[in-house]
Design an enzyme around this catalytic site. Structure first.
Site, PDB file in Angstrom:
ATOM      1  N   ASP A 164       0.828  -1.137   0.045  1.00 52.31           N
ATOM      2  CA  ASP A 164      -0.179   0.064  -0.055  1.00 52.31           C
ATOM      3  C   ASP A 164       0.931   1.288  -0.075  1.00 52.31           C
ATOM      4  O   ASP A 164       1.259   1.625   1.119  1.00 52.31           O
ATOM      5  CB  ASP A 164      -0.742  -0.191   1.313  1.00 52.31           C
ATOM      6  CG  ASP A 164      -1.955   1.330   1.243  1.00 52.31           C
ATOM      7  OD1 ASP A 164      -1.499   2.059   0.440  1.00 52.31           O
ATOM      8  OD2 ASP A 164      -2.777   1.160   2.373  1.00 52.31           O
ATOM      9  N   GLU A 166       1.051   4.453   0.036  1.00 49.92           N
ATOM     10  CA  GLU A 166       0.564   5.790   0.729  1.00 49.92           C
ATOM     11  C   GLU A 166       1.226   6.383   1.716  1.00 49.92           C
ATOM     12  O   GLU A 166       1.926   5.464   2.499  1.00 49.92           O
ATOM     13  CB  GLU A 166      -0.901   5.759   1.248  1.00 49.92           C
ATOM     14  CG  GLU A 166      -2.043   5.067   0.094  1.00 49.92           C
ATOM     15  CD  GLU A 166      -3.213   4.923   0.714  1.00 49.92           C
ATOM     16  OE1 GLU A 166      -4.048   5.844   0.666  1.00 49.92           O
ATOM     17  OE2 GLU A 166      -3.434   3.895   1.162  1.00 49.92           O
TER      18      GLU A 166
END
Length: 305
Positions: A164, A166
């Site tokens: 992920d 982010e």
């Protein structure tokens, strides 16, 4: 515009991976092994769990009224972090105290799910320190981090890793901006280290758009990829067959039941093989879950506390 992605609750201080912690094997159990739930027909269902607030065991509390199969096939521990060690100028894998607690108690927090036939993977997320999957300074640095990931999977008996990209905040602490080679090197190294484990992609961030470098395309290396925008339909931008993609994404309790049902219905109608959910908590969410299981599997969901 849609707002990505999750509310990030960071309870407790970050803790280093304890290299002296007791290792767990994938077969470690307490007591007799439970029998896997009956097989079901239909898409793979995924449940992310914010372990700062909720128990991984919630994933195993939902079965189908018709046949008794597990509602969820994959449980995602959310989330470990890729951090930056200023002393070594290198990315390093960190667990906050809640993630560490789940891993240290794998016998009671992970094995019961696996005994039911539910795969358990670890999500890895940026942490505002400049270290990310897309800015390793060398192939060796990417491979070193990949080994940290595969060692963690082996140590705690996990079923794989979820990426992920982010909150890395590329450039912080003097780190580099995203480059084209890093994620390809990382994913290639990780797959070489764990050829039979899950590698999944939360389709967001610089890494997700950098899957090819130097004649190597790692798209087919991934077992799954999913849409990161809850309440929406968006086909992940990766060359995988429909059976490995989730264009649907819902937040349980946050996406309306009618919208969750619509997305599930479209998943089946268009032949996609995965359905992504986020933020399964400890409440009885059988009504929310049934909204999509009726469309995916032709059955209501049953909650067993």
């Amino acid at each position: 515009m849609f707002t990505p992605v999750r509310s990030r609750v960071r309870a407790g201080a970050l803790a280093l991976l304890a290299v002296t912690a007791l290792a767990f094997s994938a077969t470690t159990t307490t007591g007799a092994a439970a029998a896997p739930a009956p097989a079901k027909q239909g898409p793979t269902s995924v449940a992310y769990v914010e372990v700062n607030n909720n128990s991984m065991l919630n994933v195993g509390k939902y079965t189908l009224a018709n046949g008794g199969g597990n509602v969820f096939d994959i449980a995602v521990i959310f989330a470990a972090n890729i951090n930056y060690d200023a002393s070594t100028k290198a990315a390093t894998l960190y667990f906050n105290e809640n993630v560490q607690r789940v891993l240290d108690n794998a016998a009671t927090q992970i094995r019961p799910l696996q005994q039911k036939g539910i795969k358990v993977v670890l999500s890895v997320l940026g942490n505002h320190q400049g270290a990310g999957f897309a800015n390793f300074p060398s192939q060796q640095a990417a491979s070193t981090f990949g080994k940290q990931l595969s060692d963690t999977v082996a140590k705690y008996g996990l079923d794989g890793i979820d990426f992920d990209d982010e909150y890395a905040e590329y450039g912080n602490n003097g780190t580099g901006q995203p480059n084209d080679s890093s994620f390809v090197y990382l994913v290639s190294a990780l797959r070489a280290n764990m050829p039979n484990k899950i590698i999944s992609l939360y389709d967001i961030g610089p890494a997700a758009s950098r899957l090819s470098y130097g004649g190597v395309d790692v798209s087919s290396t991934f077992d799954y990829a999913w849409n990161p925008y809850y309440g929406t339909w968006q086909v992940p931008g990766i060359a995988l067959p429909k059976s490995k993609l989730s264009p649907a994404a819902v937040e349980i309790g946050g996406t309306s039941q009618s919208r969750a049902a619509d997305l599930a219905r479209r998943t089946v109608a268009e032949g996609y093989g995965v359905y992504l959910t986020y933020n399964l908590d400890g409440a009885d969410r059988s009504a929310d879950v049934s909204a999509f299981t009726r469309e995916l599997y032709g059955s209501d969901a049953v909650y067993a506390p």
